[in-house]
Design a protein around this motif. Structure first.
Motif, mmCIF file in Angstrom:
data_model
loop_
_atom_site.group_PDB
_atom_site.id
_atom_site.type_symbol
_atom_site.label_atom_id
_atom_site.label_comp_id
_atom_site.label_asym_id
_atom_site.label_seq_id
_atom_site.Cartn_x
_atom_site.Cartn_y
_atom_site.Cartn_z
ATOM 1 N N PRO A 265 0.833 -1.218 0.000
ATOM 2 C CA PRO A 265 0.000 0.000 0.000
ATOM 3 C C PRO A 265 0.865 1.264 0.000
ATOM 4 O O PRO A 265 1.784 1.399 0.802
ATOM 5 N N GLY A 266 0.554 2.175 -0.896
ATOM 6 C CA GLY A 266 1.282 3.441 -0.980
ATOM 7 C C GLY A 266 2.622 3.361 -1.666
ATOM 8 O O GLY A 266 3.376 4.340 -1.670
ATOM 9 N N ALA A 267 2.970 2.206 -2.275
ATOM 10 C CA ALA A 267 4.279 2.063 -2.913
ATOM 11 C C ALA A 267 4.428 2.983 -4.120
ATOM 12 O O ALA A 267 5.535 3.425 -4.428
ATOM 13 N N ASP A 268 3.338 3.286 -4.809
ATOM 14 C CA ASP A 268 3.424 4.146 -5.987
ATOM 15 C C ASP A 268 3.876 5.559 -5.641
ATOM 16 O O ASP A 268 4.454 6.260 -6.476
ATOM 17 N N ALA A 269 3.618 5.988 -4.409
ATOM 18 C CA ALA A 269 3.978 7.354 -4.024
ATOM 19 C C ALA A 269 5.476 7.522 -3.841
ATOM 20 O O ALA A 269 5.984 8.648 -3.891
ATOM 21 N N TYR A 270 6.195 6.433 -3.627
ATOM 22 C CA TYR A 270 7.641 6.542 -3.414
ATOM 23 C C TYR A 270 8.354 6.961 -4.702
ATOM 24 O O TYR A 270 9.122 7.916 -4.709
#
Length: 281
Positions: A265-270
């Motif tokens: 979850p939220g890996a795309d924001a990195y």
């Protein structure tokens, strides 16, 4: 009418020098030194020109010294740092025995204080589980590492099995690439174990022994900027979302770990720039 000799001489002989003297009285000499004026001529003395009196500049008022409101420990620490730096600089410039000994004694005192802090912090961590870093993430004990790795593997395997229902792996290769030949059996076994579909895409239009059935590159390699093979991408066909997993020969554990990382979850924001949207329908 009686005319004084000085006046008569002045009227009878209007020399250019007299005119210059009247026009420019700046450098006039006293009248008793001028024979033409005579001894009986009277002039008021010129007023003495005094330099202007300048007002004294106002002295700036000394600001009242502000009281240091910091904690005494902060003041003591700052003084200790300053004294240590001064002793060190003196010892470097004048490395006499006394200067070096003074610096080393103060440095030893600082090291003892830091060691004491480390001991206290360790005791606090042992008594407070949420502050113990050995309990957070990967453990350091060998027996605990075995348990941790087993649990991680089971959890990732279950996640991969669930992910296989909606995702596929794009495998870019060339038939003359030895690394592609070496990696193909691992990828084939990975597909069989977790049930994820592998879509082999040949860059040169020829297949591999492990993947005799393949797709020819229709420009998607250029779209994804695939410059090296073998290359593995995780794709979600229904949304067109494609994420790179890695290049080169990867092990099964590396594949599992990387897929779990990019799908967290939220890996795309990195690193949002590496995730692409392509129409796969």
């Amino acid at each position: 009418m009686l005319v004084s000799p000085a006046v008569a001489v002045a009227q009878a002989d209007p020399t250019p020098g007299a005119t210059t003297t009247a026009a420019h009285p700046v450098s006039r000499s006293p009248f008793w030194d001028d024979a033409r004026r005579g001894w009986h001529f009277y002039e008021d003395p010129e007023p003495e020109v005094l330099p202007p009196v300048l007002p004294k500049p106002a002295q700036p008022k000394a600001e009242p010294r502000r009281r240091d409101t910091r904690a005494p420990e902060l003041i003591e620490f700052e003084q200790l740092q300053k004294r240590l730096e001064e002793y060190r600089n003196i010892a470097i410039i004048r490395p006499s025995e006394d200067n070096v000994r003074r610096y080393m004694q103060l440095e030893a005192q600082v090291v003892r204080q830091a060691s004491y802090f480390s001991d206290v912090a360790q005791r606090v961590a042992w008594a407070t589980p949420e502050l113990d870093m050995t309990l957070q993430g990967r453990p350091v004990n060998s027996r605990a590492i075995e348990v941790f790795d087993r649990e991680q593997s089971n959890s990732r395997a279950q996640s991969m099995s669930d992910l296989a229902r909606s995702h596929v792996l794009f495998f870019f290769f060339r038939s003359d690439c030895p690394y592609c030949h070496a990696f193909a059996p691992t990828l084939e076994a990975f597909s069989a174990r977790f049930g994820v579909q592998v879509v082999p895409i040949s860059v040169d239009g020829k297949g591999l022994p492990n993947f005799p059935t393949f797709r020819r590159d229709n420009g998607i390699a250029r779209t994804l900027q695939v410059t090296q093979v073998p290359a593995v991408y995780l794709a979600e066909p229904f949304t067109g979302k494609i994420m790179p997993i890695g290049f080169g020969v990867l092990s099964e554990s590396q594949l599992l770990e990387r897929i779990a990382t990019v799908t967290a979850p939220g890996a795309d924001a990195y690193v949002p720039s590496i995730t692409r949207r392509v129409n796969l329908q």
